[in-house]
Design an enzyme around this catalytic site. Sequence first.
Site, mmCIF file in Angstrom:
data_model
loop_
_atom_site.group_PDB
_atom_site.id
_atom_site.type_symbol
_atom_site.label_atom_id
_atom_site.label_comp_id
_atom_site.label_asym_id
_atom_site.label_seq_id
_atom_site.Cartn_x
_atom_site.Cartn_y
_atom_site.Cartn_z
ATOM 1 N N ASP A 361 0.878 -1.173 0.000
ATOM 2 C CA ASP A 361 0.000 0.000 0.000
ATOM 3 C C ASP A 361 0.913 1.218 0.000
ATOM 4 O O ASP A 361 1.460 1.610 1.028
ATOM 5 C CB ASP A 361 -0.881 -0.046 1.253
ATOM 6 N N ILE A 362 1.097 1.809 -1.178
ATOM 7 C CA ILE A 362 2.089 2.860 -1.355
ATOM 8 C C ILE A 362 1.375 4.213 -1.420
ATOM 9 O O ILE A 362 0.635 4.500 -2.363
ATOM 10 C CB ILE A 362 2.966 2.578 -2.596
ATOM 11 N N GLU A 363 1.586 5.025 -0.375
ATOM 12 C CA GLU A 363 0.882 6.297 -0.233
ATOM 13 C C GLU A 363 1.833 7.366 0.305
ATOM 14 O O GLU A 363 2.961 7.086 0.700
ATOM 15 C CB GLU A 363 -0.297 6.159 0.741
ATOM 16 N N ASN A 364 1.327 8.601 0.323
ATOM 17 C CA ASN A 364 1.966 9.730 0.976
ATOM 18 C C ASN A 364 3.285 10.106 0.289
ATOM 19 O O ASN A 364 3.729 9.468 -0.648
ATOM 20 C CB ASN A 364 2.179 9.451 2.473
ATOM 21 N N ASP A 366 6.356 10.021 1.450
ATOM 22 C CA ASP A 366 7.569 9.254 1.750
ATOM 23 C C ASP A 366 7.751 8.054 0.826
ATOM 24 O O ASP A 366 8.878 7.582 0.640
ATOM 25 C CB ASP A 366 7.569 8.788 3.211
#
Length: 526
Positions: A361-364, A366
């Site tokens: 789950d790749i978010e934000n 960073d």
Amino acid sequence: MGAAFLAGGLLTATPAVAANLLTNPGFEAGSLSGWSCSGGTGSVVTSPVRAGSGALAGAATASDNARCAQTVTVRPSTAYALTAWVRGNYVHLGVNGGAATWTPSASAYTKLTVSFTTGASQTSAQVYLHGWYGQGTYHADDVSLDGPGGGNDTQAPTVPGNPRVTGVSATSVSLAWNAASDNVGVTGYDVIREGGTTTSVTGTTATVTGLSPDTRYIFTVRAKDAAGNTSPVSIAVVATTAQGGGGGDRFIQAAPYLYLGWGNPPSATEVMRSTGVRWYTMAFILAQNGCNPAWDSQRPLLGGIDQSTIQAIRAAGGDVVPSIGGWSGNKLGPNCATPEALAGAYQKVIDAYDLNAIDVDIENTDEFENAAVQDRVLTALKIVKQNNPGLKTILTFPTYISGPSSWGNRLIERAHALGADIDNFTIMPFNFDGHADMYAATVTSTVALKDKLRSVFGWSDAEAYAHVGISGMNGSSDVGEITTAQTWTRIRDWANANDLGRLAFWSVNRDGPNWEFTRITAGFTG
């Protein structure tokens, strides 16, 4: 892939072996049957449980330590082993008048063990659990008194009937059978893999993991009782696991999020029984002390509530995909310095649970909005997929109503350029402007994702949709958008009509007590 019965399985009797002598050892009866608790302090709860559907809750007060006990028949001058999984403060396990042990503090289920030998003329033993005065409620599950029974019960259970295959993946086979009967009571079952290991369960279903893709396996089942008597083995059942990567098998997953680190999470197996859902997306694996995976950066992969829940889900015929990352927290992507190090962290998670799939789950800013970390994640997923034939990989990321953002487009383009071989690209179509028509917004953004995949990978519409997933939010989103059960049903039906590969939502924790969204999601067939 397929499954068939092999008539004429082995029917020879099996010698009696040591067995759990306790009645209702995992509190699966939904009551305290077999147990006596002081002052009405004991009850059976569905959460938190270590495995199965029930656990003991002992409400210790300032005047009562919530002692729960059971008396069993034993043999004189005989060695026994007493074990229990407990959580709470100052939880004790022991034998009345004999050995005992305790733990001062267990935030997750912890195993306690007591060994003892009965006296020369002893024919009964009382085992007990209790907390401590004023220390609050403790929980206990899967209590076992292992040794030969002391009574005259020499009658074995009947043979489990109608063993059957209920599901296969590249690395696992799920089985079910009809319950056996016994003059006293069946305490469990052994699933025996020909030439391999034995899996023990208390119910009438099991998932055997650690198998090889596209391989034929033979299984039999036997029942056992408290006195150590075992039934003859059942007729054999044959299953062939699915093909591994490149075999052309479609990856289809209805997998709502379950978060054990938040609030009072529901019993995973109870929800499965109520809704028919079989997959869960388990949240969240983050970084602990650098490039080391841990649940919520705190709980270890093995030995805690997360592992026991996964075991219970699989014993009930389901499976899980861990969600690695998320919006907040200390994530592995930025903390692991190289793709190889990140792949090593992913591999620890895969090995811990013999996984069939993982989700990043790749978010934000960073991870998602960081080009170096995007490439690191994609390369790491490519490595683990090459090292684990049959493993399915998922990327989950945010979206606009109009489709992927510039960072989402980059993620897709780099997945193609790096040859990451991602099985499913799942978008999160919510948190738009707070006033969206959630059905229309979801369809619009998903079609745009399909078009992007088609453009980048050269797929047909059908091929692109097969690599698309939707992860929605039940009820109100963070910005006040409302997805009703009716809307979610329309989204599911549209996803089925277009043969999407995955459907999820955040989260089962927010769906009780009727599990309406979970039940709708269970109807996703791809």
